[in-house]
Design a protein around this motif. Structure first.
Motif, short mmCIF file in Angstrom:
data_model
loop_
_atom_site.label_atom_id
_atom_site.label_comp_id
_atom_site.label_asym_id
_atom_site.label_seq_id
_atom_site.Cartn_x
_atom_site.Cartn_y
_atom_site.Cartn_z
N PRO A 1 -13.67 14.12 60.28
CA PRO A 1 -13.50 15.58 60.26
C PRO A 1 -14.47 16.27 59.32
O PRO A 1 -14.91 17.40 59.59
CB PRO A 1 -12.04 15.77 59.80
CG PRO A 1 -11.60 14.48 59.26
CD PRO A 1 -12.44 13.42 59.91
N GLY B 1 -17.53 17.03 61.07
CA GLY B 1 -17.32 18.21 61.89
C GLY B 1 -17.39 19.47 61.06
O GLY B 1 -18.09 20.44 61.42
N ASN C 1 -20.18 22.22 61.62
CA ASN C 1 -19.74 23.53 62.09
C ASN C 1 -20.13 24.63 61.13
O ASN C 1 -20.61 25.71 61.53
CB ASN C 1 -18.23 23.55 62.30
CG ASN C 1 -17.82 22.74 63.52
OD1 ASN C 1 -18.51 22.79 64.54
ND2 ASN C 1 -16.74 22.00 63.41
N ARG D 1 -13.39 25.58 64.75
CA ARG D 1 -13.42 24.12 64.68
C ARG D 1 -13.42 23.62 63.24
O ARG D 1 -12.84 22.60 62.91
CB ARG D 1 -14.66 23.59 65.41
CG ARG D 1 -14.57 23.70 66.94
CD ARG D 1 -15.57 22.76 67.58
NE ARG D 1 -16.92 23.00 67.13
CZ ARG D 1 -17.80 23.80 67.76
NH1 ARG D 1 -17.47 24.42 68.87
NH2 ARG D 1 -19.01 23.97 67.27
N ARG E 1 -9.94 23.71 62.13
CA ARG E 1 -9.19 22.62 62.77
C ARG E 1 -9.49 21.27 62.10
O ARG E 1 -8.60 20.50 61.74
CB ARG E 1 -9.55 22.55 64.25
CG ARG E 1 -8.70 21.56 65.03
CD ARG E 1 -9.40 21.09 66.27
NE ARG E 1 -10.65 20.41 65.93
CZ ARG E 1 -11.57 20.08 66.82
NH1 ARG E 1 -11.42 20.44 68.09
NH2 ARG E 1 -12.67 19.45 66.45
N ASP E 2 -10.78 21.02 61.88
CA ASP E 2 -11.15 19.74 61.25
C ASP E 2 -10.66 19.66 59.81
O ASP E 2 -10.28 18.60 59.32
CB ASP E 2 -12.67 19.54 61.31
CG ASP E 2 -13.13 19.19 62.73
OD1 ASP E 2 -12.25 18.91 63.57
OD2 ASP E 2 -14.35 19.20 62.99
N ASP F 1 -16.19 10.19 68.49
CA ASP F 1 -15.39 11.17 67.75
C ASP F 1 -15.61 12.58 68.29
O ASP F 1 -16.75 13.07 68.38
CB ASP F 1 -15.73 11.11 66.26
CG ASP F 1 -14.77 11.95 65.45
OD1 ASP F 1 -13.65 11.47 65.18
OD2 ASP F 1 -15.13 13.10 65.12
N SER G 1 -14.77 15.51 67.07
CA SER G 1 -15.27 16.52 66.12
C SER G 1 -16.79 16.58 66.16
O SER G 1 -17.39 17.66 66.14
CB SER G 1 -14.84 16.18 64.70
OG SER G 1 -13.46 16.16 64.61
N VAL G 2 -17.39 15.41 66.17
CA VAL G 2 -18.85 15.33 66.18
C VAL G 2 -19.40 15.87 67.50
O VAL G 2 -20.36 16.67 67.52
CB VAL G 2 -19.32 13.88 65.93
CG1 VAL G 2 -20.83 13.77 66.06
CG2 VAL G 2 -18.85 13.40 64.56
N GLU H 1 -18.15 17.95 69.45
CA GLU H 1 -17.98 19.40 69.60
C GLU H 1 -18.92 20.20 68.70
O GLU H 1 -19.42 21.25 69.10
CB GLU H 1 -16.53 19.79 69.31
CG GLU H 1 -15.59 19.47 70.46
CD GLU H 1 -14.16 19.90 70.16
OE1 GLU H 1 -13.31 19.74 71.04
OE2 GLU H 1 -13.90 20.40 69.03
N SER H 2 -19.12 19.65 67.49
CA SER H 2 -19.86 20.46 66.51
C SER H 2 -21.38 20.28 66.58
O SER H 2 -22.13 21.24 66.41
CB SER H 2 -19.37 20.14 65.10
OG SER H 2 -19.57 18.77 64.83
N LEU H 3 -21.80 19.07 66.85
CA LEU H 3 -23.23 18.78 66.76
C LEU H 3 -24.11 19.55 67.78
O LEU H 3 -25.17 20.07 67.38
CB LEU H 3 -23.46 17.26 66.86
CG LEU H 3 -24.60 16.69 66.04
CD1 LEU H 3 -24.58 17.20 64.60
CD2 LEU H 3 -24.56 15.17 66.06
N ASP I 1 -23.89 22.54 69.03
CA ASP I 1 -24.14 23.91 68.59
C ASP I 1 -25.18 23.97 67.49
O ASP I 1 -26.07 24.82 67.50
CB ASP I 1 -22.84 24.55 68.09
CG ASP I 1 -21.99 25.06 69.27
OD1 ASP I 1 -22.55 25.09 70.39
OD2 ASP I 1 -20.81 25.39 69.07
N LEU I 2 -25.08 23.04 66.55
CA LEU I 2 -26.05 23.01 65.46
C LEU I 2 -27.43 22.66 66.01
O LEU I 2 -28.44 23.27 65.64
CB LEU I 2 -25.62 22.00 64.39
CG LEU I 2 -26.54 21.90 63.17
CD1 LEU I 2 -26.56 23.24 62.41
CD2 LEU I 2 -26.12 20.78 62.24
#
Lengths: 566, 121
Positions: free
Chosen positions: A331, A334, A338, A362, A365-366, B13, B15-16, B18-20, B22-23
């Motif tokens: 997390p 993340g 984010n 996000r 959330r994380d 994972d 989280s990764v 979903e986030s990566l 966008d970055l």
């Protein structure tokens, strides 16, 4: 007399040195004999009343006494295997046996003319043979008594040797008797000189080679025999003072060794008893010492075991730390990514608010996910000290499962929870039981990683058994338990895993045993194995609010952070 | 970052994943995510991929296996490994096998930018 100075049963009359008291007794008896002879010497020719019953009674006593002595000496020979003892025993046996024809032939003893022989010379001949064989045996004893003897396997058994000896003696006595009673003699025998010579030589040899207690007493015997023969020769008339006195000396000859033997046997028995008592005391002391040692060893073992338990705990914590790091780092990645995205969006000339909002959402959330993990860990480790408290096993198991969930998903394990609905609370150390459950889960996963051809199924059950017991079982569909490993799997440091230390199960079992419970491993009917523990509910201090039973559908999914469940 | 490069992210994972992207897009790249090595291999995106951001430990085929597989297929895609386990040994192995970089989670965007610029150089 002999004090139980030596508790060694190997030491006996024939090799026991006499004490000063012994020597004094021997000397006293010898002097008394000579004195007795001196006193009755002047009166030896005086005729006394003829008592026909005297001979049968007297010789009956001698017969019995000599026979017993012979038996005792034979048995001593069987123990010590000394030839000298065998010869002496033969001497006493011959003495006992030859008395029989002597008494039978003695005129007046049974019938006025004697049962056989010529009523006068026959008994005299038998008498002198008697007094020849015995001194010869004494002489034989004296000459052979210092022989070194050794037991070897090719030696005939004692039984054979004694049997042969008895046969020889019986043969000699029978032959002698036969010749004596079938020959008519015109003169009394002239064996006196030979017998006397044998007796004196025996005394001399015994004197020169005197060593043991038996040697000393046999000297008294030899002296008594010499004095008797002197009396008999110098007072040839039957039923004179000399005749009667001679018989008394004969009695002395016959009974001294018997008495000494009996006395010595009693002494030996006493020392044996002492020895036995000493031995018993020693054995008891030894046993006490062993028990002490064992107790110390057990204490040391317990100390080691708790040290081991602590070490495993630390080790488990080490493994956990890595798991925790992994769990939280996900997390965190993340969150940071984010936040980075968000910052870039806001910094740009044309901020993409939607993307920034989504990234922020996000992030939150994380962040919550990380916080959840930490909260779970807190509940797992807040009761670090080992203490038994009222607890809910379902709840404790759920915490462990939650911690292992990522691993379970990673290995595509299908988790099925069959928790009992109204599981009563138990009094136990929550952290320790969780350690056991964690160990079960880890083992189950390890057992299933190599299984690819079928679904990996893990069934965790809780149940109430026998009203006062609670059971938790973990059933896997892994490689199962090798029958070889079955016996040893609870041994410390036994492992089938290349990277295992082999202490998980042994520590788990001691934890369960500390809770007065039982840990068992059973192979499944199908693939895999089931590990379970049963512990008594124990004293429940306060009741836990009833828990809603967890079933599969609302189970792990609900407790877990969102992940990419497969 | 003069030209937009296609970057593939393979990580189990969420989280990764979903986030990566966008970055990466904010950094001026195109990105696509895959939850497993197998998914990536069958995606048909291998040849488009200019850089691969790859997790080590994943169910099924792991990161190192995928690296070997790509090597076998003679796909010289630069790989940036990312991992939540701080394991120097495995990183060294990956670098030995030709990985461009190895980042420990959580990594900063600076670290990622640096690794990307090396990989795409």
């Amino acid at each position: 007399m002999a004090a139980s100075d030596s508790p060694d049963p190997e030491r006996w009359l024939s090799n026991l040195p006499p004490t000063r008291v012994h020597v004094r007794w021997v000397l006293t008896l010898a002097i008394l004999q000579v004195a007795a002879l001196a006193i009755c010497w002047p009166f030896r020719e005086i005729q006394l009343a003829r008592i026909d019953g005297f001979i049968p009674v007297f010789e009956g006593i001698i017969f019995v006494s000599d026979l017993i002595t012979a038996v005792l000496l034979f048995s001593q020979f069987a123990i010590h295997r000394m030839r000298a003892l065998l010869i002496l025993a033969c001497g006493y046996l011959s003495s006992a046996l030859i008395i029989v024809p002597h008494a039978l032939a003695f005129p007046g003893a049974f019938v006025p003319t004697g049962l056989f022989g010529d009523a006068f010379h026959s008994t005299a001949w038998l008498y002198w043979f008697w007094h020849l064989l015995f001194p010869l045996a004494l002489l034989g004893y004296g000459l052979t008594k210092d022989e070194k003897y050794e037991l070897s396997s090719d030696q005939p058994s004692s039984f054979t040797v004694i049997g042969l000896s008895v046969a020889v003696i019986v043969g000699i006595v029978c032959t002698t008797t036969f010749f004596v009673v079938t020959t008519s003699y015109s003169h009394p025998p002239e064996l006196f000189i030979v017998s006397m010579l044998a007796c004196v030589s025996a005394l001399a040899v015994l004197w020169l080679r005197r060593r043991s207690l038996l040697d000393h007493w046999l000297m008294v015997v030899a002296l008594a025999a010499i004095l008797e023969m002197m009396l008999v020769v110098l007072s040839p008339n039957r039923f004179s003072v000399g005749f009667y006195a001679g018989r008394l000396f004969s009695l002395l000859t016959s009974t001294i060794v018997l008495m000494v033997l009996l006395e010595e046997t009693t002494r030996l028995y006493a020392s044996l008893r002492n020895l036995n008592e000493t031995l018993e005391e020693r054995v008891l002391a030894e046993i006490r010492e062993r028990l002490e040692e064992r107790k110390r060893a057990e204490e040391a073992l317990n100390a080691t075991r708790s040290e081991l338990a602590r070490a495993t705990r630390v080790m488990t914590l080490g493994t956990l730390a890595a798991t925790i790091a992994h769990e939280i780092n996900q997390p965190l990645t993340g969150i940071i990514t984010n936040a980075g995205t968000c910052l870039r969006m806001l910094d740009s000339n044309l901020p993409n608010i939607d993307i920034a909002r989504e990234a922020t959402r996000r992030t939150i959330r994380d962040g919550n996910r990380a916080s959840e993990i930490i909260a779970r860990l807190r509940s797992l480790f807040s009761k670090e000290e080992a203490e038994k408290k009222s607890m809910d096993l379902n709840e404790a198991a759920k915490e462990v499962i939650a911690l292992m969930m990522t691993t379970l998903q990673r290995y595509e394990v299908v988790l099925i929870l069959e928790f009992a609905d109204s599981l009563p609370s138990i009094t136990a150390d929550r952290v320790q039981l969780q350690q056991v459950i964690l160990n079960f889960l880890q083992n189950a996963i390890d057992a299933m990683t190599t299984v690819d051809e079928m679904p990996r199924r893990l069934i965790i059950r809780t149940a109430c058994v026998d009203d006062d017991q609670i059971r938790l079982s973990v059933q896997d569909s892994g490689v199962g338990i090798d029958p070889q490993a079955m016996k040893r799997m609870f041994d410390p440091f036994y492992t089938t895993k290349s990277e295992g230390m082999g202490i998980g199960l042994s520590v788990s079992r001691s934890i369960i045993e500390n809770h007065h419970g039982k840990l068992v491993a059973t192979p499944n009917n199908g693939p895999g194995a089931t590990f379970s523990f049963t512990i008594p509910r124990g004293h429940v201090a306060d009741t836990i609010a009833p828990q809603v039973g967890v079933v599969q559908s609302q189970g792990p999914e609900k407790m877990l952070p969102k992940g990419n469940h497969k | 970052m003069t030209q937009r490069s296609f970057v593939s992210v393979v990580d189990d994972d969420e989280s990764v994943r979903e986030s990566l992207p966008d970055l990466l897009r904010a950094l001026g790249h195109d990105a696509r995510t895959f939850k497993s090595a197998e998914d990536f291999l069958v995606s048909g995106q291998i040849d488009n991929t200019k850089c691969l951001i790859l997790d080590f430990s994943m169910p099924g085929m792991n990161g190192l296996d995928l690296q070997q597989e790509l090597k076998k297929r003679q796909k010289g895609i630069p790989i940036i490994f990312i991992t939540a386990h701080k394991d120097n040994e495995i990183c060294a192995k990956a670098l030995d096998q030709g990985a461009s970089a190895c980042l420990y989670k959580p990594f900063s965007d600076t670290e990622l930018i640096e690794a990307l610029s090396t990989a795409l150089a």
